[in-house]
Write a protein that holds these residues in place. Structure first.
Motif, PDB file in Angstrom:
ATOM      1  N   GLY A  78      45.488  35.739  37.707  1.00 39.28           N
ATOM      2  CA  GLY A  78      45.526  36.321  39.033  1.00 39.28           C
ATOM      3  C   GLY A  78      44.201  36.153  39.744  1.00 39.28           C
ATOM      4  O   GLY A  78      43.182  35.831  39.125  1.00 39.28           O
ATOM      5  N   PRO A  79      44.208  36.394  41.038  1.00 42.35           N
ATOM      6  CA  PRO A  79      42.993  36.214  41.831  1.00 42.35           C
ATOM      7  C   PRO A  79      41.899  37.200  41.416  1.00 42.35           C
ATOM      8  O   PRO A  79      42.174  38.355  41.116  1.00 42.35           O
ATOM      9  N   GLY A  80      40.678  36.709  41.354  1.00 39.76           N
ATOM     10  CA  GLY A  80      39.519  37.547  41.100  1.00 39.76           C
ATOM     11  C   GLY A  80      39.325  37.998  39.664  1.00 39.76           C
ATOM     12  O   GLY A  80      38.347  38.683  39.357  1.00 39.76           O
ATOM     13  N   MET A  81      40.231  37.626  38.765  1.00 39.12           N
ATOM     14  CA  MET A  81      40.121  38.107  37.382  1.00 39.12           C
ATOM     15  C   MET A  81      38.840  37.605  36.720  1.00 39.12           C
ATOM     16  O   MET A  81      38.133  38.383  36.070  1.00 39.12           O
ATOM     17  N   ASP A  82      38.543  36.329  36.860  1.00 37.88           N
ATOM     18  CA  ASP A  82      37.328  35.778  36.261  1.00 37.88           C
ATOM     19  C   ASP A  82      36.085  36.353  36.932  1.00 37.88           C
ATOM     20  O   ASP A  82      35.136  36.760  36.265  1.00 37.88           O
ATOM     21  N   GLU A  83      36.106  36.384  38.249  1.00 40.53           N
ATOM     22  CA  GLU A  83      34.951  36.860  39.019  1.00 40.53           C
ATOM     23  C   GLU A  83      34.549  38.286  38.635  1.00 40.53           C
ATOM     24  O   GLU A  83      33.362  38.612  38.552  1.00 40.53           O
ATOM     25  N   TYR A  84      35.559  39.151  38.395  1.00 40.44           N
ATOM     26  CA  TYR A  84      35.276  40.556  38.097  1.00 40.44           C
ATOM     27  C   TYR A  84      35.448  40.909  36.617  1.00 40.44           C
ATOM     28  O   TYR A  84      35.379  42.079  36.248  1.00 40.44           O
ATOM     29  N   GLY A  85      35.663  39.918  35.764  1.00 40.43           N
ATOM     30  CA  GLY A  85      35.775  40.171  34.338  1.00 40.43           C
ATOM     31  C   GLY A  85      36.995  40.996  33.950  1.00 40.43           C
ATOM     32  O   GLY A  85      36.937  41.802  33.032  1.00 40.43           O
ATOM     33  N   VAL A  86      38.105  40.778  34.635  1.00 39.30           N
ATOM     34  CA  VAL A  86      39.333  41.518  34.359  1.00 39.30           C
ATOM     35  C   VAL A  86      40.128  40.789  33.275  1.00 39.30           C
ATOM     36  O   VAL A  86      40.474  39.623  33.434  1.00 39.30           O
ATOM     37  N   THR A  87      40.386  41.481  32.171  1.00 44.15           N
ATOM     38  CA  THR A  87      41.156  40.897  31.079  1.00 44.15           C
ATOM     39  C   THR A  87      42.407  41.707  30.763  1.00 44.15           C
ATOM     40  O   THR A  87      43.339  41.193  30.164  1.00 44.15           O
ATOM     41  N   HIS A  88      42.415  42.994  31.107  1.00 45.58           N
ATOM     42  CA  HIS A  88      43.553  43.876  30.857  1.00 45.58           C
ATOM     43  C   HIS A  88      43.994  44.513  32.171  1.00 45.58           C
ATOM     44  O   HIS A  88      43.182  44.695  33.083  1.00 45.58           O
ATOM     45  N   ILE A  89      45.287  44.861  32.231  1.00 46.38           N
ATOM     46  CA  ILE A  89      45.787  45.533  33.427  1.00 46.38           C
ATOM     47  C   ILE A  89      46.543  46.787  33.015  1.00 46.38           C
ATOM     48  O   ILE A  89      47.090  46.832  31.906  1.00 46.38           O
ATOM     49  N   PRO A  90      46.550  47.797  33.855  1.00 49.08           N
ATOM     50  CA  PRO A  90      45.871  47.829  35.149  1.00 49.08           C
ATOM     51  C   PRO A  90      44.351  47.940  34.995  1.00 49.08           C
ATOM     52  O   PRO A  90      43.863  48.550  34.051  1.00 49.08           O
ATOM     53  N   THR A  91      43.657  47.333  35.935  1.00 44.61           N
ATOM     54  CA  THR A  91      42.216  47.515  36.082  1.00 44.61           C
ATOM     55  C   THR A  91      41.961  47.945  37.519  1.00 44.61           C
ATOM     56  O   THR A  91      42.503  47.349  38.454  1.00 44.61           O
ATOM     57  N   VAL A  92      41.155  48.981  37.664  1.00 44.03           N
ATOM     58  CA  VAL A  92      40.748  49.460  38.984  1.00 44.03           C
ATOM     59  C   VAL A  92      39.230  49.516  38.987  1.00 44.03           C
ATOM     60  O   VAL A  92      38.617  50.119  38.100  1.00 44.03           O
ATOM     61  N   ILE A  93      38.625  48.861  39.977  1.00 44.24           N
ATOM     62  CA  ILE A  93      37.176  48.897  40.121  1.00 44.24           C
ATOM     63  C   ILE A  93      36.856  49.559  41.459  1.00 44.24           C
ATOM     64  O   ILE A  93      37.439  49.220  42.486  1.00 44.24           O
ATOM     65  N   VAL A  94      35.921  50.514  41.401  1.00 45.50           N
ATOM     66  CA  VAL A  94      35.501  51.239  42.603  1.00 45.50           C
ATOM     67  C   VAL A  94      34.127  50.717  43.012  1.00 45.50           C
ATOM     68  O   VAL A  94      33.236  50.577  42.170  1.00 45.50           O
ATOM     69  N   PHE A  95      33.989  50.444  44.299  1.00 47.27           N
ATOM     70  CA  PHE A  95      32.735  49.937  44.849  1.00 47.27           C
ATOM     71  C   PHE A  95      32.199  50.896  45.907  1.00 47.27           C
ATOM     72  O   PHE A  95      32.965  51.511  46.636  1.00 47.27           O
ATOM     73  N   ASP A  96      30.882  50.981  45.955  1.00 44.64           N
ATOM     74  CA  ASP A  96      30.197  51.723  47.003  1.00 44.64           C
ATOM     75  C   ASP A  96      29.167  50.773  47.600  1.00 44.64           C
ATOM     76  O   ASP A  96      28.258  50.334  46.890  1.00 44.64           O
ATOM     77  N   ASP A  97      29.348  50.427  48.854  1.00 43.51           N
ATOM     78  CA  ASP A  97      28.466  49.454  49.524  1.00 43.51           C
ATOM     79  C   ASP A  97      28.348  48.155  48.743  1.00 43.51           C
ATOM     80  O   ASP A  97      27.268  47.590  48.611  1.00 43.51           O
ATOM     81  N   GLY A  98      29.468  47.690  48.180  1.00 45.20           N
ATOM     82  CA  GLY A  98      29.487  46.421  47.472  1.00 45.20           C
ATOM     83  C   GLY A  98      29.060  46.477  46.014  1.00 45.20           C
ATOM     84  O   GLY A  98      29.154  45.487  45.302  1.00 45.20           O
ATOM     85  N   ASP A  99      28.561  47.632  45.562  1.00 43.66           N
ATOM     86  CA  ASP A  99      28.131  47.777  44.168  1.00 43.66           C
ATOM     87  C   ASP A  99      29.218  48.481  43.364  1.00 43.66           C
ATOM     88  O   ASP A  99      29.751  49.505  43.794  1.00 43.66           O
ATOM     89  N   GLU A 100      29.518  47.953  42.172  1.00 37.51           N
ATOM     90  CA  GLU A 100      30.486  48.599  41.301  1.00 37.51           C
ATOM     91  C   GLU A 100      29.923  49.929  40.810  1.00 37.51           C
ATOM     92  O   GLU A 100      28.818  49.987  40.287  1.00 37.51           O
TER      93      GLU A 100
END
Length: 123
Positions: A78-100
């Motif tokens: 899926g889109p962005g999986m490599d970029e954000y290191g997503v290997t399992h689902i569901p995965t939810v990442i929260v960002f504040d001003d672009g920072d995880e």
């Protein structure tokens, strides 16, 4: 139009959340990236409740980006999986001003909203 996940449709809008969870999720400036698959039992079991929690916290749709994951030859893609290191689902990442600032991956000892609120409180 961005991609959407059927599982990110709240099934029950009357969710019982602690005030601190609602406040944490609804904090100004937070954005959410959600990876899931409508075919995935973990996703179909957890994401509708999380979507309801976001709605209860007043998080607008423009602060939530959804990334549908498909299973191809036994591999999740899926889109962005490599970029954000997503290997399992569901995965939810929260960002504040672009920072995880918080991440939920597949399962925890509590629901997604409460897990993320705990991580945000530790920030």
């Amino acid at each position: 139009m961005s991609a959407t996940l059927e599982t990110m449709t709240p099934t029950d809008t009357d969710v019982d959340l602690a005030d601190d969870v609602v406040a944490a999720l609804g904090a100004d400036g937070l954005t959410f990236k959600v990876w899931g698959g409508d075919w995935c039992p973990d996703c179909t079991g957890q994401l509708p409740q999380f979507a309801a929690a976001l709605a209860a916290a007043g998080v607008s749709a423009d602060r939530i980006e959804q990334f549908p994951v498909e299973k191809v030859d036994g591999e999740k893609q899926g889109p962005g999986m490599d970029e954000y290191g997503v290997t399992h689902i569901p995965t939810v990442i929260v960002f504040d001003d672009g920072d995880e600032v918080a991440r939920f991956v597949e399962s925890a000892d509590t629901d997604i909203a409460t897990h993320l609120a705990r991580e945000l409180a530790d920030e």
